[in-house]
Design a protein around this motif. Structure first.
Motif, PDB file in Angstrom:
ATOM      1  N   SER A 104       0.845  -1.197   0.000  1.00 33.89           N
ATOM      2  CA  SER A 104       0.000   0.000   0.000  1.00 33.89           C
ATOM      3  C   SER A 104       0.881   1.248   0.000  1.00 33.89           C
ATOM      4  O   SER A 104       1.994   1.245   0.536  1.00 33.89           O
ATOM      5  N   SER A 106       0.833   5.614   0.427  1.00 30.77           N
ATOM      6  CA  SER A 106       0.129   6.815   0.863  1.00 30.77           C
ATOM      7  C   SER A 106       1.022   8.018   0.598  1.00 30.77           C
ATOM      8  O   SER A 106       2.254   7.907   0.629  1.00 30.77           O
ATOM      9  N   ASP A 313      -0.233  10.322  11.145  1.00 30.71           N
ATOM     10  CA  ASP A 313      -1.657   9.960  11.206  1.00 30.71           C
ATOM     11  C   ASP A 313      -1.931   8.669  10.424  1.00 30.71           C
ATOM     12  O   ASP A 313      -2.727   7.827  10.867  1.00 30.71           O
ATOM     13  N   GLU A 314      -1.280   8.528   9.279  1.00 37.57           N
ATOM     14  CA  GLU A 314      -1.448   7.303   8.480  1.00 37.57           C
ATOM     15  C   GLU A 314      -0.875   6.100   9.229  1.00 37.57           C
ATOM     16  O   GLU A 314      -1.451   4.998   9.213  1.00 37.57           O
ATOM     17  N   LEU A 317      -3.363   4.929  11.733  1.00 36.09           N
ATOM     18  CA  LEU A 317      -4.422   4.144  11.099  1.00 36.09           C
ATOM     19  C   LEU A 317      -3.930   2.741  10.761  1.00 36.09           C
ATOM     20  O   LEU A 317      -4.655   1.750  10.937  1.00 36.09           O
ATOM     21  N   ALA A 320      -3.942   0.605  13.747  1.00 34.95           N
ATOM     22  CA  ALA A 320      -5.297   0.261  14.185  1.00 34.95           C
ATOM     23  C   ALA A 320      -6.000  -0.675  13.216  1.00 34.95           C
ATOM     24  O   ALA A 320      -7.148  -1.065  13.447  1.00 34.95           O
ATOM     25  N   GLY A 321      -5.331  -1.006  12.133  1.00 34.19           N
ATOM     26  CA  GLY A 321      -5.946  -1.883  11.139  1.00 34.19           C
ATOM     27  C   GLY A 321      -6.979  -1.191  10.283  1.00 34.19           C
ATOM     28  O   GLY A 321      -7.798  -1.841   9.632  1.00 34.19           O
ATOM     29  N   ALA A 322      -6.956   0.149  10.272  1.00 38.92           N
ATOM     30  CA  ALA A 322      -7.920   0.931   9.490  1.00 38.92           C
ATOM     31  C   ALA A 322      -7.331   1.279   8.121  1.00 38.92           C
ATOM     32  O   ALA A 322      -6.104   1.293   7.944  1.00 38.92           O
ATOM     33  N   PRO A 323      -8.190   1.595   7.148  1.00 35.19           N
ATOM     34  CA  PRO A 323      -7.686   1.982   5.827  1.00 35.19           C
ATOM     35  C   PRO A 323      -6.904   3.294   5.894  1.00 35.19           C
ATOM     36  O   PRO A 323      -7.205   4.169   6.709  1.00 35.19           O
ATOM     37  N   ALA A 325      -5.923   6.952   5.026  1.00 32.39           N
ATOM     38  CA  ALA A 325      -6.770   8.086   4.629  1.00 32.39           C
ATOM     39  C   ALA A 325      -6.312   8.713   3.316  1.00 32.39           C
ATOM     40  O   ALA A 325      -7.100   9.357   2.630  1.00 32.39           O
TER      41      ALA A 325
END
Length: 337
Positions: A104, A106, A313-314, A317, A320-323, A325
């Motif tokens: 991934s 970002s 911030d990324e 995330l 936390a296992g979140a996508p 941003a």
């Protein structure tokens, strides 16, 4: 999360930027989210001393000066799962193989767009007041111009044409809303309804060039936009109009622009040029109708912290296992920077 469970991360960039991207408070937050050595910054992925840290890296935190992340880098980073770019475009940084392996990506490109839009707004407002030309005249004549010479000066109803509803272009359109401008937009991927929602009237490019007092460039530097403002299109600009370029110099024919500016027919605010920097003998350094700056519209100084904050911030995330941003997909680069 236990320290042993935090992802291993490595910086890869020119280390000169690190203190401004991640000042102490932000660096402390970053090191609480990842196992990273703040003193270790990769500048050459092939350097033998970097083999160990890269072999363990799950996250690369990249920035300006980072070498291209390609197949060789993927081989050196078998555990890599995310690249967090603390700068703008990843077009020339990330090779297709990275996405193909499922890594991934970002980017802080949205954060970097903010100061560019702010700089452009200032350039538009000052151009509408003819601040740059009148400054030169004031310095040479040491007298106030007579009222008759100021009849065409002012921002009430000034026609502003925006080329490109990019991140910068869209933020600029937001910033233009409080002012009494007549705003038009050219973007082949935007329809009239979306343009209206952005606060602009959609026009074909030639019509925008023909009807704008100030033209501001915010299109990406891709093959389709190379020299999009050629000699013919520049000739469409009204006498006395101003071109603002905070995008890339390659979008404008440099010889045609120089000819127009030397003639004095139009003016320009140029934060980017081609080549960059211009040769020392370029007339653009000396022309009273040209305001030339050294590529400063993007994030500088304390604005770099905004880019670092985006990365941290990324990282939160990610933990936390979140996508993400601000994820960048390979397909996003077809029509964007």
């Amino acid at each position: 999360m236990a320290t042993s469970e935090l992802p291993r991360a490595v910086f890869a960039m020119n280390p000169v930027h690190l203190p401004e991207l991640f000042p102490p408070r932000l660096m402390a937050r970053l090191t609480a989210l990842a196992r990273i050595d703040p003193a270790l910054v990769v500048q050459d992925f092939a350097e033998p001393a970097m083999a160990g840290p890269l072999a363990e890296a799950e996250v690369l935190i990249t920035g300006w000066g980072c070498p291209r992340v390609d197949e060789a880098v993927l081989t050196a980073t078998p555990r890599l799962r995310t690249v967090l770019h603390a700068a703008g475009s990843v077009r020339n940084l990330i090779a297709p193989e990275v996405w193909e392996r499922g890594v991934s990506v970002s980017s802080a490109v949205r954060a970097n767009a903010l100061p560019v839009a702010e700089f452009t707004l200032a350039a538009i407002l000052l151009s509408g007041k003819d601040a740059f030309g009148l400054r030169h005249r004031f310095r040479t004549e040491n007298a106030f111009p007579p009222p008759a010479d100021l009849a065409a000066v002012g921002n009430l109803g000034r026609r502003v044409g925006i080329i490109g509803a990019s991140r910068v272009g869209r933020r600029l359109l937001e910033l233009l809303r409080p002012f009494d401008f007549a705003v038009t937009l050219y973007d082949p991927y935007v329809d009239a309804g979306e343009a209206a929602a952005l606060g602009a009237v959609l026009l074909p490019l030639d019509e925008l060039m023909r009807t704008s007092d100030i033209v501001s460039l915010h299109a990406p530097d891709i093959p389709e936009t190379y020299r999009m403002l050629d000699r013919r299109r520049l000739s469409l600009m009204p006498d006395g109009s101003v071109l603002v370029n905070t995008s890339r110099g390659a979008l404008v024919d440099p010889d045609a622009l120089t000819d127009e500016l030397v003639s004095g027919r139009i003016g320009a605010v140029l934060d980017v040029t081609e080549p960059e920097p211009l040769p020392a003998d370029s007339p653009l350094y000396r022309l009273p109708n040209v305001f030339l700056t050294p590529h400063i519209a993007g994030s500088l100084g304390n604005e770099l912290e905004r880019l670092g904050r985006t990365v941290v911030d990324e990282l939160a995330l990610l933990g936390a296992g979140a996508p993400l941003a601000h994820a960048v997909r390979q397909a996003d680069l077809v029509n964007s920077a």
